[in-house]
Design a protein around this motif. Structure first.
Motif, short mmCIF file in Angstrom:
data_model
loop_
_atom_site.label_atom_id
_atom_site.label_comp_id
_atom_site.label_asym_id
_atom_site.label_seq_id
_atom_site.Cartn_x
_atom_site.Cartn_y
_atom_site.Cartn_z
N CYS A 165 38.87 45.81 43.86
CA CYS A 165 38.09 45.27 42.75
C CYS A 165 36.93 44.42 43.23
O CYS A 165 36.00 44.14 42.45
N GLU A 166 36.96 43.98 44.47
CA GLU A 166 35.86 43.17 45.00
C GLU A 166 34.65 44.01 45.39
O GLU A 166 33.61 43.46 45.73
N HIS A 212 43.15 48.70 39.62
CA HIS A 212 43.82 47.80 38.69
C HIS A 212 43.67 46.36 39.18
O HIS A 212 43.49 46.13 40.38
N TYR A 260 42.54 46.10 34.88
CA TYR A 260 41.30 46.39 34.18
C TYR A 260 40.41 45.16 34.06
O TYR A 260 39.18 45.28 34.00
N GLU A 261 41.01 43.96 34.02
CA GLU A 261 40.22 42.75 33.86
C GLU A 261 39.33 42.47 35.07
O GLU A 261 38.31 41.76 34.94
N LYS A 262 39.67 43.02 36.21
CA LYS A 262 38.87 42.82 37.42
C LYS A 262 38.09 44.09 37.81
O LYS A 262 37.36 44.05 38.80
N ASN A 263 38.27 45.13 37.04
CA ASN A 263 37.56 46.38 37.32
C ASN A 263 36.16 46.28 36.72
O ASN A 263 36.00 46.27 35.50
N TRP A 264 35.16 46.20 37.58
CA TRP A 264 33.79 46.00 37.10
C TRP A 264 33.35 47.15 36.21
O TRP A 264 32.68 46.95 35.20
N MET A 313 34.98 46.81 32.74
CA MET A 313 34.48 45.72 31.92
C MET A 313 33.09 46.02 31.35
O MET A 313 32.72 45.49 30.30
N CYS A 344 24.80 45.78 41.43
CA CYS A 344 26.05 45.07 41.18
C CYS A 344 26.26 44.07 42.30
O CYS A 344 26.47 44.46 43.46
N ASN A 345 26.18 42.80 41.97
CA ASN A 345 26.27 41.73 42.98
C ASN A 345 25.23 41.94 44.08
O ASN A 345 25.52 41.83 45.28
#
Length: 645
Positions: A3-4, A33, A35-39, A42, A69-70
């Motif tokens: 996810c990073e 996984h 989903y809250e950390k999956n860019w 989101m 992205c970042n």
């Protein structure tokens, strides 16, 4: 940890979405996984809006978009399935825009091969764990670059020790199989063994064959050695399905790096030739179920697709592999190894007997250094053309398709003017003196054939007196092959000391760094095997070659589209055909890197040239050679054609 990084896959149902719905409404599958950390998960609303908006405005599907992205450039690939949308996100330093599209298409095709359809793949709950495991390995492999770095994934992902400079891929992402062209005699033995396996003529094993139906029908097979295709009896579409499956599952990497004692893989598959969901209307799909059986030994893999149902026994749910068929496939692979096919293929790769390429060596010779070695510089101008022809024949060189013409016009024509030969000129070739395949005599083994094949051959010899003349002939073919097995090995694996690699370039020295012959109609790719010598300069050259070849490949795609348009009589269109109908394209590169940073050498210049052929079907040839003596791409492609033919 994944996810990073800007990487992930998402499958969304875009129908009946509302702003007041649940947080992850419409998400049918997503990885990594949670989903809250999956860019990608989101920010899915942005891509859903783009997909709907651009579809309505342009009346054409959206293929990809690029974002930051970042502060890292990333690419998102789109693929629409009715009201559902598949999104794939990859960082630019791991996959360029063109590579991302090819990887997306390969993943979709492999999932359809494994699960029949994309909807069934992502909607079935029992496949979730299998998909998570597959995408975890797939994304780590993309981030770290290759399978051999998978054991370092924890340290690499935690420390962000990723290669920021992009490494381009061309051969490894195309929907084609890398082919290893063995000599005709070896290919004949392989085809004979595969044909016998596919025939499944097991009458001697059954006392009453009329009252018993076989369990499976073999609809195709293919033999691989170290990831290279030796022979295929699949239809084109099924070959690509099997090749992509083995490539994505890491079976080719396993056979290249670590020989196995025994490997057996069995699973139900849905090849494109027998998949009702992917066939056009009116196509007949026989009833039944298909299974992929992959048997491995050493560095060899034998893949077989078997069909249950139809003319065979009815298919069952969760059908397990039958031991008899597994042993027959293993016996076929053991037979091919016993006659020396594996040793021959290994020697063919190691000794570079296909078409020889070189590793750049320093110091780099200038063009004047090469021209000073050409015989016409030192020759007397008053000498007759006949004398010049004699001088050329005395010099060691390989047979060229333009040898007769160079003998008539002297070495000046052969070294400098061959690149000016027109494509329409008829060129006659001479037969090569080294068409057969050979290996070292030390690899020859006189051990007998083992397994069920040996029992069948022994039984056929005992029963040949009770059969008719036709049966004597059929059974005798197996017994004779067993009797002459030692002689067959001797003829197939002859001493290869006098075997010389084929030279694709002309001149006093070989200047070819890399080549690729791409035949998407047949699903075949011809390229040299990976060199065992590490060279920083060669890596730079190959990276430039693959990046340039991607662009040339897209140009040729436009040329083929134009050819289809012209066939439909679109003469009313106003465009400059000379800018679109391109059949040859080249780029000159200059490399200033050196093997030793403390020394300074001359700059290396090299060409990357691609050429498109229409007859008998579209085929592309790409070459990379040092800028010393002009090369004739027509002659190079002709020599490559004689190798594959």
């Amino acid at each position: 940890m994944l996810c990073e990084h800007p990487i992930g896959i998402l499958y969304i149902n875009t129908e009946n979405l509302s702003e007041s719905g649940p947080e992850f409404e419409g998400v049918m599958y997503g990885y990594p996984h949670p989903y809250e950390k999956n860019w990608l998960c989101m920010c899915r609303g942005v891509f859903i809006t783009l997909n709907h908006l651009l579809q309505e405005v342009t009346h054409s599907p959206v293929h990809f978009s690029s974002i930051l992205c970042n502060n890292k450039l990333s690419h998102i690939g789109y693929k629409r399935f009715n009201n559902k949308l598949l999104l794939l996100m990859l960082p630019d330093n791991c996959a360029s825009l063109k590579e991302m599209c090819l990887i997306r298409d390969e993943l979709i095709r492999m999932l359809q091969f494994m699960f029949q359809s994309i909807d069934r793949c992502f909607e079935t709950e029992e496949f979730r764990h299998q998909l998570d495991h597959f995408f975890a390995r797939c994304f780590v492999k993309i981030l770290v670059g290759d399978w051999h770095k998978m054991d370092q994934k924890d340290a690499i992902l935690n420390s962000n020790f990723l290669n920021e400079s992009p490494t381009f891929k061309f051969e490894s992402v195309l929907p084609v199989a890398s082919h290893l062209p063995l000599p005709d005699e070896a290919r004949l033995q392989i085809d004979d063994a595969l044909t016998e396996l596919e025939a499944s003529d097991y009458r001697e094993w059954n006392e009453d064959p009329l009252d018993c139906r076989r369990l499976f029908t073999i609809i195709g097979s293919a033999l691989y050695h170290s990831g290279h295709l030796l022979s295929s009896h699949f239809v084109h579409g099924d070959l690509i399905d099997v090749h992509m499956f083995c490539r994505q599952q890491g079976l080719f990497h396993l056979s290249q790096t670590e020989p196995v004692r025994s490997l057996v893989l069995w699973r139900e598959v849905y090849p494109i030739s027998c998949n009702p969901g992917l066939q056009s209307e009116g196509a007949f799909i026989p009833e039944g179920r298909r299974y992929l059986l992959v048997v491995g030994s050493g560095k060899d893999l034998l893949a077989v697709i078997m069909e249950a149902g139809g003319c065979t026994e009815s298919a069952e749910d969760n059908m397990a592999p039958d031991a008899f068929y597994v042993e027959e496939v293993q016996a076929t692979l053991a037979h091919l190894q016993d006659i020396g096919i594996s040793n021959l293929a290994s020697r063919w790769i190691t000794e570079n007997f296909g078409s020889q390429v070189i590793v750049p060596e320093f110091p780099i010779k200038r063009k004047t250094d090469f021209l000073s070695n050409i015989s016409f510089v030192k020759s007397n101008l008053s000498s007759s053309p006949k004398d010049i022809g004699i001088q050329i024949q005395k010099k060691p060189e390989i047979t060229s398709i333009l040898k007769r013409r160079s003998s008539d016009h002297g070495p000046l024509f052969s070294s400098s003017l061959l690149s000016l030969v027109d494509d329409n000129v008829e060129i006659q070739s001479e037969d090569s003196s080294s068409q057969g395949g050979y290996s070292d005599k030390g690899d020859v083994s006189d051990e007998p054939v083992l397994g069920r094949r040996a029992i069948r051959e022994k039984k056929s010899m005992e029963c040949c007196d009770d059969e008719s003349d036709i049966e004597d002939y059929r059974d005798g073919s197996q017994s004779n092959s067993s009797y002459d097995l030692s002689e067959l090995r001797q003829s197939l694996l002859v001493d290869m000391t006098e075997k010389k690699p084929n030279r694709l370039t002309f001149g006093n020295e070989n200047v070819l760094y890399h080549y690729v012959q791409l035949d998407e109609n047949e699903g075949i790719l011809l390229c040299p095997s990976d060199t065992q010598i590490y060279s920083t300069t060669l890596d730079v050259i190959l990276n430039s070659f693959r990046k340039c070849a991607q662009n040339i490949h897209d140009i040729f795609k436009n040329t083929l589209r134009l050819k289809e348009m012209l066939a439909q009589d679109v003469t009313k269109w106003v465009f400059n055909r000379s800018l679109v109908a391109v059949k040859e394209y080249g780029t000159l590169f200059e490399c200033s890197l050196t093997e030793d940073a403390n020394k300074k050498y001359d700059k290396l210049t090299f060409w990357v040239i691609g050429r498109l052929y229409y007859i008998p079907h579209p085929r592309e040839v790409y070459v990379c050679y040092q800028d010393t003596i002009p090369q004739n791409i027509v002659e190079i492609s002709f020599k490559l054609g004689t190798i594959t033919g």
